[in-house]
Write a protein that holds these residues in place. Structure first.
Motif, PDB file in Angstrom:
ATOM      1  N   PRO A  88       0.542  -1.268  -0.118  1.00  0.00           N
ATOM      2  CA  PRO A  88       0.057  -0.024   0.112  1.00  0.00           C
ATOM      3  C   PRO A  88       0.775   1.246   0.064  1.00  0.00           C
ATOM      4  CG  PRO A  88      -0.866  -1.639   1.550  1.00  0.00           C
ATOM      5  CD  PRO A  88       0.399  -2.085   1.110  1.00  0.00           C
ATOM      6  N   ASP A  89       1.919   1.375   0.451  1.00  0.00           N
ATOM      7  CA  ASP A  89       2.761   2.459   0.502  1.00  0.00           C
ATOM      8  C   ASP A  89       3.906   2.640  -0.463  1.00  0.00           C
ATOM      9  OD1 ASP A  89       4.523   0.368   1.138  1.00  0.00           O
ATOM     10  OD2 ASP A  89       5.027   1.069   3.298  1.00  0.00           O
ATOM     11  N   LYS A  90       3.757   1.573  -1.297  1.00  0.00           N
ATOM     12  CA  LYS A  90       4.670   1.515  -2.549  1.00  0.00           C
ATOM     13  C   LYS A  90       6.120   1.389  -2.374  1.00  0.00           C
ATOM     14  CE  LYS A  90       1.085   3.669  -5.541  1.00  0.00           C
ATOM     15  NZ  LYS A  90       0.526   2.618  -6.159  1.00  0.00           N
ATOM     16  N   LEU A  91       6.397   0.911  -1.288  1.00  0.00           N
ATOM     17  CA  LEU A  91       7.853   0.829  -0.848  1.00  0.00           C
ATOM     18  C   LEU A  91       8.404  -0.800  -0.922  1.00  0.00           C
ATOM     19  CD1 LEU A  91       8.165   3.300   1.988  1.00  0.00           C
ATOM     20  CD2 LEU A  91       8.748   3.644  -0.343  1.00  0.00           C
ATOM     21  N   SER A  92       7.292  -1.652  -1.406  1.00  0.00           N
ATOM     22  CA  SER A  92       7.684  -2.801  -1.650  1.00  0.00           C
ATOM     23  C   SER A  92       7.194  -3.365  -2.822  1.00  0.00           C
ATOM     24  CB  SER A  92       7.475  -3.858  -0.311  1.00  0.00           C
ATOM     25  OG  SER A  92       7.927  -5.244  -0.495  1.00  0.00           O
ATOM     26  N   VAL A  93       7.843  -4.021  -3.689  1.00  0.00           N
ATOM     27  CA  VAL A  93       7.159  -4.663  -5.069  1.00  0.00           C
ATOM     28  C   VAL A  93       7.766  -6.074  -5.325  1.00  0.00           C
ATOM     29  CG1 VAL A  93       7.048  -4.523  -7.304  1.00  0.00           C
ATOM     30  CG2 VAL A  93       7.039  -2.344  -6.181  1.00  0.00           C
ATOM     31  N   MET A 131      17.619   4.545  -9.503  1.00  0.00           N
ATOM     32  CA  MET A 131      16.467   3.416  -8.686  1.00  0.00           C
ATOM     33  C   MET A 131      17.463   2.894  -7.849  1.00  0.00           C
ATOM     34  SD  MET A 131      15.199  -0.013 -10.703  1.00  0.00           S
ATOM     35  CE  MET A 131      16.620  -0.938 -10.170  1.00  0.00           C
ATOM     36  N   MET A 132      18.504   2.477  -7.717  1.00  0.00           N
ATOM     37  CA  MET A 132      19.298   1.974  -6.798  1.00  0.00           C
ATOM     38  C   MET A 132      19.314   3.041  -5.357  1.00  0.00           C
ATOM     39  SD  MET A 132      19.816  -1.155  -6.983  1.00  0.00           S
ATOM     40  CE  MET A 132      20.039  -2.576  -8.054  1.00  0.00           C
ATOM     41  N   ALA A 133      19.510   4.141  -5.695  1.00  0.00           N
ATOM     42  CA  ALA A 133      19.542   5.380  -4.879  1.00  0.00           C
ATOM     43  C   ALA A 133      18.274   5.265  -3.937  1.00  0.00           C
ATOM     44  CB  ALA A 133      19.712   6.700  -5.245  1.00  0.00           C
ATOM     45  N   ALA A 134      17.132   4.808  -4.297  1.00  0.00           N
ATOM     46  CA  ALA A 134      15.924   4.968  -3.825  1.00  0.00           C
ATOM     47  C   ALA A 134      15.545   3.540  -3.037  1.00  0.00           C
ATOM     48  CB  ALA A 134      14.859   5.212  -4.752  1.00  0.00           C
ATOM     49  N   THR A 135      16.522   2.392  -3.359  1.00  0.00           N
ATOM     50  CA  THR A 135      16.292   1.066  -3.076  1.00  0.00           C
ATOM     51  C   THR A 135      17.132   0.633  -1.700  1.00  0.00           C
ATOM     52  OG1 THR A 135      15.881   0.519  -5.267  1.00  0.00           O
ATOM     53  CG2 THR A 135      16.537  -1.280  -3.682  1.00  0.00           C
ATOM     54  N   ALA A 136      16.253   0.020  -0.824  1.00  0.00           N
ATOM     55  CA  ALA A 136      17.102  -0.347   0.562  1.00  0.00           C
ATOM     56  C   ALA A 136      17.649  -1.747  -0.005  1.00  0.00           C
ATOM     57  CB  ALA A 136      16.231  -0.654   1.490  1.00  0.00           C
ATOM     58  N   LYS A 137      17.050  -2.715  -0.733  1.00  0.00           N
ATOM     59  CA  LYS A 137      17.585  -3.965  -1.168  1.00  0.00           C
ATOM     60  C   LYS A 137      16.724  -4.661  -2.018  1.00  0.00           C
ATOM     61  CE  LYS A 137      15.160  -6.361   2.707  1.00  0.00           C
ATOM     62  NZ  LYS A 137      15.687  -7.231   3.963  1.00  0.00           N
ATOM     63  N   ILE A 138      17.338  -5.345  -2.924  1.00  0.00           N
ATOM     64  CA  ILE A 138      16.519  -6.372  -3.982  1.00  0.00           C
ATOM     65  C   ILE A 138      17.111  -7.731  -3.402  1.00  0.00           C
ATOM     66  CG2 ILE A 138      16.258  -6.980  -6.265  1.00  0.00           C
ATOM     67  CD1 ILE A 138      17.103  -4.324  -7.059  1.00  0.00           C
ATOM     68  N   GLU A 139      16.264  -8.626  -3.281  1.00  0.00           N
ATOM     69  CA  GLU A 139      16.634  -9.873  -2.915  1.00  0.00           C
ATOM     70  C   GLU A 139      15.658 -10.925  -3.602  1.00  0.00           C
ATOM     71  OE1 GLU A 139      15.912 -10.311   1.368  1.00  0.00           O
ATOM     72  OE2 GLU A 139      14.041  -9.446   1.466  1.00  0.00           O
ATOM     73  N   LYS A 151      13.518   2.398   0.026  1.00  0.00           N
ATOM     74  CA  LYS A 151      13.665   3.526   0.888  1.00  0.00           C
ATOM     75  C   LYS A 151      12.583   4.604   0.800  1.00  0.00           C
ATOM     76  CE  LYS A 151      18.131   3.909   0.100  1.00  0.00           C
ATOM     77  NZ  LYS A 151      19.358   4.759   0.085  1.00  0.00           N
ATOM     78  N   GLN A 152      12.367   4.997  -0.431  1.00  0.00           N
ATOM     79  CA  GLN A 152      11.589   6.014  -0.671  1.00  0.00           C
ATOM     80  C   GLN A 152      10.973   5.847  -1.853  1.00  0.00           C
ATOM     81  OE1 GLN A 152      15.160   8.434  -0.929  1.00  0.00           O
ATOM     82  NE2 GLN A 152      14.726   9.127  -2.910  1.00  0.00           N
ATOM     83  N   PRO A 153       9.665   6.696  -2.296  1.00  0.00           N
ATOM     84  CA  PRO A 153       9.115   6.340  -3.418  1.00  0.00           C
ATOM     85  C   PRO A 153       9.865   6.572  -4.671  1.00  0.00           C
ATOM     86  CG  PRO A 153       7.701   7.635  -1.892  1.00  0.00           C
ATOM     87  CD  PRO A 153       9.069   7.616  -1.433  1.00  0.00           C
ATOM     88  N   PHE A 154       9.726   5.758  -5.693  1.00  0.00           N
ATOM     89  CA  PHE A 154      10.452   5.768  -6.965  1.00  0.00           C
ATOM     90  C   PHE A 154       9.314   5.514  -7.998  1.00  0.00           C
ATOM     91  CE2 PHE A 154      13.207   4.525 -10.671  1.00  0.00           C
ATOM     92  CZ  PHE A 154      13.850   5.334 -10.542  1.00  0.00           C
ATOM     93  N   GLY A 155       8.604   6.668  -8.456  1.00  0.00           N
ATOM     94  CA  GLY A 155       7.587   6.712  -9.291  1.00  0.00           C
ATOM     95  C   GLY A 155       8.003   5.855 -10.789  1.00  0.00           C
ATOM     96  N   LEU A 156       9.155   5.670 -11.175  1.00  0.00           N
ATOM     97  CA  LEU A 156       9.494   5.206 -12.165  1.00  0.00           C
ATOM     98  C   LEU A 156      10.060   3.896 -12.216  1.00  0.00           C
ATOM     99  CD1 LEU A 156      11.352   8.402 -14.073  1.00  0.00           C
ATOM    100  CD2 LEU A 156       8.927   7.698 -14.089  1.00  0.00           C
ATOM    101  N   LEU A 157       9.722   3.256 -11.304  1.00  0.00           N
ATOM    102  CA  LEU A 157      10.436   1.621 -11.018  1.00  0.00           C
ATOM    103  C   LEU A 157      10.109   0.847 -12.344  1.00  0.00           C
ATOM    104  CD1 LEU A 157      11.805  -0.362  -9.199  1.00  0.00           C
ATOM    105  CD2 LEU A 157       9.687  -0.828  -8.431  1.00  0.00           C
ATOM    106  N   PHE A 158       8.769   0.840 -12.652  1.00  0.00           N
ATOM    107  CA  PHE A 158       8.406  -0.088 -13.694  1.00  0.00           C
ATOM    108  C   PHE A 158       9.120   0.360 -14.922  1.00  0.00           C
ATOM    109  CE2 PHE A 158       5.182  -0.683 -10.511  1.00  0.00           C
ATOM    110  CZ  PHE A 158       5.509  -2.125 -10.418  1.00  0.00           C
TER     111      PHE A 158
END
Length: 530
Positions: A88-93, A131-139, A151-158
């Motif tokens: 819901p907070d768009k911080l996890s995909v 993208m990585m600057a806005a990312t905490a981790k990819i696993e 870590k923060q919203p990244f509207g251009l992820l997709f």
């Protein structure tokens, strides 16, 4: 800049609902066929992350795939992904990969391959770095799943995961993706519709690709880079023919089946030719551009840059370089007129120039007669007329102009020099880009405002960088449009670069073998029809 060896031509995000793809049997549009193709440059570098050369991009689309891909409307659609879910907070995909995906070496595509591929790509690519600057981790918690924690919203992820131009986030096996980004990979293993035949590769001479028997195309119809990708031939033979006239002759004689780039002066030879179709990739597929050197006089003065801009006229450039008005378009959009964010705000060079105003601006700037050095490639006819047009316009308003001519390889070495013109530096550099590279504020190198650490010309604009950051974070399409317009206006106020006009790039091919090729801004050798 991009590889432009024979160009006339060098040559978005909407939140989507979860879509599950059905797997369909692999099929081809033309059974047991071989197609011989000619690209606009010789293929030497095989790594689509190491280089941004167009020839490597064309090669990569035969072999690799991305998690998402842009459709004909410029919207990201699932490709290697079967479904995805956002918190819901768009911080996890959470991404779920399609079942049954295989690499060309027979190994299954796993989440670990995806994680490694994205990390290598982001080390090289500017959008990936954001993208990585806005990312905490990819696993990858399991073989079929990838979780991106922001870590923060990244509207251009997709949009980032669907980025179509190089460096692109193509997925390759983890063992290959572990190669340092400073080192080009030499083993080509993807999961796309064609398999690269390493034994047949002769750098700069030829390459071969065969239909991948275990490829699983999506069920949806093809749409640009997205949808189903049904191999249009069983085998593709890439041959290098450096001379455009020789390539056209080979096509007319049936010796090759596809020529990527047809110069406008050769197009009449194909009119009415038997078994030859001539077709544009679209409207405004390419753009000529000008960069001024912000580090050295006289263009370290914004008033001089504005005076030069006021003296320029796109029609002069396009008439000199392209000639046929049916093939070109006036376009002041810094993101190209093919972009969904295109705007004409602030553009003056699409109209008749006001030379009196340009002279007044130059006088106001305090210009002291500093020499303007324009770089001119002698062996690249597709850019050859630009320098003289610029020189004439600037001389007319009273500038001290010198055209310095050299071959393209020397020019590419020269344009990276930050020295004064008396020590081998330069003032103006002109080139051409595919619109695909310019369509987003994040991928357009000409809008790089980082100064000496950025793109050549070394424009420094903190305001532009701030707006680009806002664009990256924003997910609302209407708000992104407004940010793009603000970037457009700022470009013309500060003159980061000057669009010199758009034109349409044309391909020629044998319709008996290649009719039904998916339409896109680049050559794609698949069809969406069974």
């Amino acid at each position: 800049m991009r590889n432009l060896t024979t160009k006339l031509a060098p040559t978005l995000l909407a939140a989507a609902a979860v879509v599950a793809s059905a797997m369909v049997p692999c099929a081809t549009a033309h059974a047991q066929s071989t197609v011989k193709i000619v690209f606009q440059a010789p293929l030497r570098v095989l790594d689509p992350v190491f280089t941004n050369a167009y020839i490597t991009r064309n090669h990569a689309y035969l072999v690799y795939e991305t998690l998402f891909a842009l459709d004909a409307a410029g919207k990201p659609q699932p490709a290697m992904v079967e479904s995805w879910k956002e918190s819901p907070d768009k911080l996890s995909v959470t991404l779920t990969l399609r079942k049954g995906l295989k690499f060309h070496d027979g190994t299954p595509v796993t989440g670990e391959d995806v994680v490694a591929s994205l990390k290598r790509w982001s080390d090289r690519d500017a959008v990936g770095q954001r993208m990585m600057a806005a990312t905490a981790k990819i696993e990858s918690p399991d073989a079929a799943t990838v979780v991106i924690q922001l870590k923060q919203p990244f509207g251009l992820l997709f949009e980032a995961l669907a980025k179509p131009n190089l460096p692109a986030p193509f997925i390759m096996p983890k063992r290959i993706a572990a190669t340092p980004v400073s080192q080009a990979i030499t083993e080509v293993v993807g999961s796309g519709p064609y398999r690269f035949v390493a034994a047949n590769f002769q750098p700069g001479v030829k390459a071969s690709y065969v239909k991948f028997a275990d490829y699983l195309p999506r069920a949806e119809p093809s749409s640009a880079f997205a949808g189903g990708k049904l191999a249009i031939a069983d085998r593709i033979e890439l041959v290098n023919i450096p001379d455009s006239q020789t390539a056209i002759n080979a096509l007319r004689n049936g010796e090759v089946d596809f020529v990527e780039d047809v110069p406008p002066d050769l197009m009449p030879q194909l009119e009415g030719a038997k078994n030859v179709a001539l077709k544009p990739y679209g409207k405004s597929t390419n753009m000529f551009t000008m960069k001024m050197n912000w580090l050295q006089p006289p263009f370290n003065n914004v008033k001089v840059r504005r005076a030069a801009l006021a003296a320029l006229n796109q029609t002069d450039y396009l008439d000199a370089q392209i000639g046929d008005a049916k093939l070109y378009q006036l376009c002041g959009a810094v993101l190209s007129c093919a972009s969904p964010y295109a705007s004409e705000e602030g553009a003056t060079q699409t109209k008749k120039p006001d030379m009196a105003r340009a002279k007044a601006l130059l006088k106001e700037s305090g210009y002291d007669g500093a020499k303007v050095v324009i770089l001119h490639p002698t062996d690249l006819a597709t850019l050859g007329a630009l320098a003289s047009v610029t020189a004439q316009a600037l001389k007319e308003i009273g500038m001290n102009v010198e055209i310095q001519s050299m071959d393209w390889a020397t020019l590419l070495s020269r344009y990276s020099k930050k020295d004064p013109v008396a020590q081998g530096g330069w003032s103006i550099f002109q080139t051409g880009f595919a619109s695909l590279d310019l369509m987003s504020p994040l991928t357009n190198p000409n809008l790089d405002g980082r100064g000496e650490t950025g793109y050549v010309g070394w424009a420094k604009s903190e305001e532009t960088e701030k707006l680009r950051g806002q664009f990256a974070e924003e997910s609302d399409v209407a708000k992104k449009k407004q940010i793009a317009i603000a970037i457009q206006k700022l470009n013309y106020e500060q003159v980061l670069f000057v669009p010199l006009g758009s034109y349409s790039k044309f391909k020629a091919y044998n319709p008996a073998k290649l009719e039904g090729m998916t339409e896109a801004l680049v050559p794609l050798f698949w069809s969406g029809k069974k």
